[in-house]
Write a protein that holds these residues in place. Structure first.
Motif, PDB file in Angstrom:
ATOM      1  N   ASP A   6      -7.918  -3.625   4.164  1.00  0.00           N
ATOM      2  CA  ASP A   6      -7.372  -2.763   3.111  1.00  0.00           C
ATOM      3  C   ASP A   6      -6.870  -1.416   3.646  1.00  0.00           C
ATOM      4  O   ASP A   6      -6.583  -0.501   2.881  1.00  0.00           O
ATOM      5  N   ARG A   7      -6.790  -1.271   4.956  1.00  0.00           N
ATOM      6  CA  ARG A   7      -6.321  -0.012   5.528  1.00  0.00           C
ATOM      7  C   ARG A   7      -5.064  -0.258   6.355  1.00  0.00           C
ATOM      8  O   ARG A   7      -5.013  -1.219   7.123  1.00  0.00           O
TER       9      ARG A   7
ATOM     10  N   LEU B 225       0.850  -1.196   0.000  1.00  0.00           N
ATOM     11  CA  LEU B 225       0.000   0.000   0.000  1.00  0.00           C
ATOM     12  C   LEU B 225       0.889   1.251   0.000  1.00  0.00           C
ATOM     13  O   LEU B 225       0.679   2.179  -0.762  1.00  0.00           O
TER      14      LEU B 225
ATOM     15  N   ARG C 153      -6.972   5.291   3.498  1.00  0.00           N
ATOM     16  CA  ARG C 153      -6.362   3.989   3.221  1.00  0.00           C
ATOM     17  C   ARG C 153      -5.071   3.836   4.015  1.00  0.00           C
ATOM     18  O   ARG C 153      -4.670   2.732   4.345  1.00  0.00           O
TER      19      ARG C 153
ATOM     20  N   GLY D 299      -6.256   9.253  -0.026  1.00  0.00           N
ATOM     21  CA  GLY D 299      -6.364   8.289   1.062  1.00  0.00           C
ATOM     22  C   GLY D 299      -5.317   8.394   2.158  1.00  0.00           C
ATOM     23  O   GLY D 299      -5.244   7.551   3.041  1.00  0.00           O
TER      24      GLY D 299
ATOM     25  N   PRO E  98      -1.145  -3.805   2.774  1.00  0.00           N
ATOM     26  CA  PRO E  98      -2.511  -3.451   3.173  1.00  0.00           C
ATOM     27  C   PRO E  98      -2.923  -4.206   4.435  1.00  0.00           C
ATOM     28  O   PRO E  98      -2.557  -5.378   4.605  1.00  0.00           O
TER      29      PRO E  98
END
Lengths: 251, 443
Positions: A197-198, A3, A167, A81, A28
């Motif tokens: 996903d964060r 990420l 994110r 994000g 992620p």
């Protein structure tokens, strides 16, 4: 794909090198902790990721989902994000917290091609999240961070994080100035936002916060770069032994 | 005098001739006003109180007497520029003259509130009017008060006496109706007398009949004389939002007796030149004055607040916080003097001016002054001038706001912050709505 990927980042302020080759990859859903002595560039790193002016990037890159952030304005990074929970949240006299939150939510909606949020919907959304974080209704009416206690400021930061649904969130010394009860509330708020996903980067000086927000990876930051990486047990080791082993690296 | 101010004198003389007064004392006072103005002419920068505000361009203008004005479109446009305070009873004055046909009839029939045009009040009791005209601003030292006094005829007299039920707020809509091509001179006088223990909320909106950017040249030279009896209270909210060409000179003379409270707030957004001359005398123990305000001045705008607060009795309080936003080549002036007389022990006096400069061409001049002759007082004054807070801008951007939106929010917050000093919710909302409207119009 990672990420966040920071590659060999070098940065200086007024000709003085602060970051000296930071490498960091965050997958992620992972929580990374960045620990280290004061004054070694941890906050500089968080400010640079968020896009603050005043730093010269002399080498390296920061990628979000493979895309470089360096040429992007702070607001575009936020809309992409990135979220920075400030170590010292700024007081803004005359601007009601609710007005500010609405503007921030609407900025996101506009970027997504949606219309402005309906007043009722906004109130419902904010009040529900505020309640979870123990942010009182009167704080929403007060000017942004003005007259807030240290704990209230940090809770307000986490409230913003919950509303912005980033994110990648950076918590810059979110534990500083918090008593144990406030720390739990803030940690619970952050934990509630953990999702596959964060990702998070938790910057702290002490192990205490990491008992509540348990990291996947712990890094030791000294002398403008990451000097050691390990699991959660590394945080406990640092708590026991301090940073004396690493201050030499700063020289 | 300087021959150049001739037009102002000629039009004022014509106004005298058009509206002769039957009362000998007031006729003499008018003559005294004209003599004083003619003797000294327009003030120059050598006058301490006019050091930062140049009025000599007025000499180049050919003024005419103001027409009746005020057709339906004009009124509608003017209303859009005015404060919107639901529930307040409205009195419309076009070019200084009351228009009962456009006003709320109920405003004229409220229990405990007497409202008359100045000429009616003079016809009823000239001596009472003369007593109400402030003597604080000596005619020789105040050319525009002298000129207004010379023209004495248009305007309003409001007298309030204590009643069991509080009076409904009054809203004076001062509308300048200046047709393009003519420079009108408007010189109304407002007398407000709040009797012992009585209270009033008075709202004033100075607006143009043609809206923001159009409209002819005009000079409004308005003087207000305010008398508050023992324990009386006046909440006084003013908006100066006249059109782009308009010049507004206001002088306010307030005499505040024992235990009475003058709670003033002025918001200035529109007009080429807006000068507020405030003179407040705290005359009895426990008297209190608040002279707060906010202003914005862009290119072609000059906003000047010059005040003198005289503590003439012990245990009085005065507070003045003024905030201004200067953009383009806009100019702001604040000259504030607080005088504490020897008798005025236990005075509490505070004064603060804060300016936000948004451009390199903007300028602000501040001169706060304290003169203290008593030895047991609590006084402070301060002035701060700065730019938008970079940390706050970054904070907002980091939350996704673009720089323009972030700046607007900070500017609005800077001004709204001082509006917080207004305690009434409806009045505060009316003021912040105007600030918001102004910000929207500039972007």
């Amino acid at each position: 794909m990672a990420l966040i990927e920071i590659r060999n980042l070098h940065a200086s302020v007024d000709g003085k090198d602060i970051l000296k080759g930071v490498d960091l990859v965050i997958e992620p859903g992972k929580v990374h902790a960045l620990m280290g002595p004061n004054g070694t560039g941890k906050s500089t790193l968080s400010n640079i990721i968020a896009g603050r002016d005043g730093y010269t990037i002399t080498d390296g890159d920061i990628l979000l989902n493979g895309q470089s952030l360096l040429e992007m304005e702070p607001q575009d990074r936020a809309l992409a994000g990135i979220f920075l929970s400030f170590q010292y949240p700024v007081e803004i006299p005359g601007v009601a917290t609710s007005t500010f939150l609405k503007a921030a939510i609407n900025a996101r909606r506009r970027a997504a091609g949606e219309g402005e949020i309906d007043a009722m919907e906004f109130l419902k959304l904010v009040k529900a999240k505020a309640k979870e974080l123990g942010v009182r209704d009167d704080m929403l009416k007060r000017p942004v961070n003005v007259g807030f206690s240290g704990g209230e400021k940090k809770r307000a930061e986490v409230l913003q994080m919950a509303l912005m649904t980033p994110r990648f969130a950076i918590l810059d010394e979110t534990d500083s100035g918090l008593d144990i009860d406030a720390l739990k509330v803030v940690a619970d708020g952050v934990n509630a936002l953990r999702s596959p996903d964060r990702s998070f980067l938790v910057i702290t000086h002490y192990q205490r916060l990491l008992s509540y927000i348990v990291p996947d990876v712990v890094h030791v930051f000294a002398g403008g770069r990451i000097v050691r990486t390990g699991g959660p047990e590394l945080a406990e080791e640092l708590e026991a032994k301090g940073y004396a082993d690493y201050t030499g690296a700063a020289a | 005098m300087t021959a150049s101010a001739l037009s102002l004198v000629t039009v004022t003389e014509a106004a005298q001739a058009a509206a002769p007064l039957t009362d000998a004392a007031l006729t003499a006072l008018r003559a005294e006003g004209l003599t004083a103005f003619a003797a000294h002419g327009l003030p120059t920068r050598t006058h301490e109180r006019w050091k930062y505000t140049r009025v000599s361009p007025l000499a180049e203008v050919s003024f005419v007497a103001a027409p009746t004005g005020g057709d339906a479109t004009a009124i509608q446009t003017a209303e859009e520029q005015a404060l919107n305070v639901p529930g307040a009873l409205r009195l419309v004055l076009v070019n200084g003259r009351l228009r009962p046909d456009l006003s709320d009839a109920a405003a004229l029939t409220q229990a405990g509130v007497s409202i008359q045009t100045l000429s009616d009040a003079i016809a009823t009791d000239a001596a009472a009017v003369k007593a109400g005209l402030g003597q604080a601003l000596a005619l020789a030292d105040n050319p525009f008060v002298a000129l207004n006094t010379a023209a004495l005829s248009d305007g309003l007299v409001i007298r309030v006496s204590a009643t069991p039920q509080a009076a409904t707020p009054l809203h004076l809509l001062w509308i300048t109706d200046a047709a393009a091509g003519a420079a009108v001179l408007v010189q109304p006088r407002l007398l407000v007398e709040i009797g012992r223990g009585a209270a009033l909320t008075l709202i004033e909106s100075q607006v143009g009949a043609t809206g923001g950017d159009t409209g002819g040249d005009s000079l409004t030279n308005r003087v207000s004389d305010i008398t508050l009896g023992d324990d009386a209270r006046l909440t006084h909210i003013s908006l100066h939002n006249d059109s782009r060409q308009a010049r507004l000179l206001t002088a306010l003379q307030a005499r505040i007796q024992r235990g009475a409270v003058y709670d003033g707030f002025a918001l200035t957004l529109g007009g080429a030149l807006v000068r507020a001359d405030l003179r407040v005398e705290l005359l009895g123990p426990g008297a209190e004055a608040r002279l707060n305000g906010a202003y914005a001045a862009g290119t072609g705008q000059h906003v000047d607040t010059t005040s003198f607060i005289d503590h003439a009795a012990p245990h009085c309080t005065s507070a003045q916080t003024l905030k201004g936003v200067l953009d383009g080549t806009g100019r702001g002036v604040f000259q504030g003097r607080v005088n504490v007389q020897r008798i005025a022990q236990k005075t509490d006096g505070h004064q603060l001016h804060k300016a936000l400069l948004l451009s390199r061409g903007a300028e602000v001049d501040t001169k706060p002054e304290l003169t203290i002759f008593a030895d047991d007082v609590k006084c402070s004054h301060g002035a701060a001038t700065g730019e938008l807070d970079e940390d706050a801008l970054f904070y907002l951007q980091a939350r996704g706001l673009d720089p323009d939106t972030a700046r607007s929010l900070l500017i609005e917050g800077f001004l709204d912050d001082v509006v917080e000093l207004v305690s009434d919710d409806a009045l505060r909302d009316a003021l912040t709505a105007k600030i918001h409207q102004w910000l929207e119009s500039r972007s």
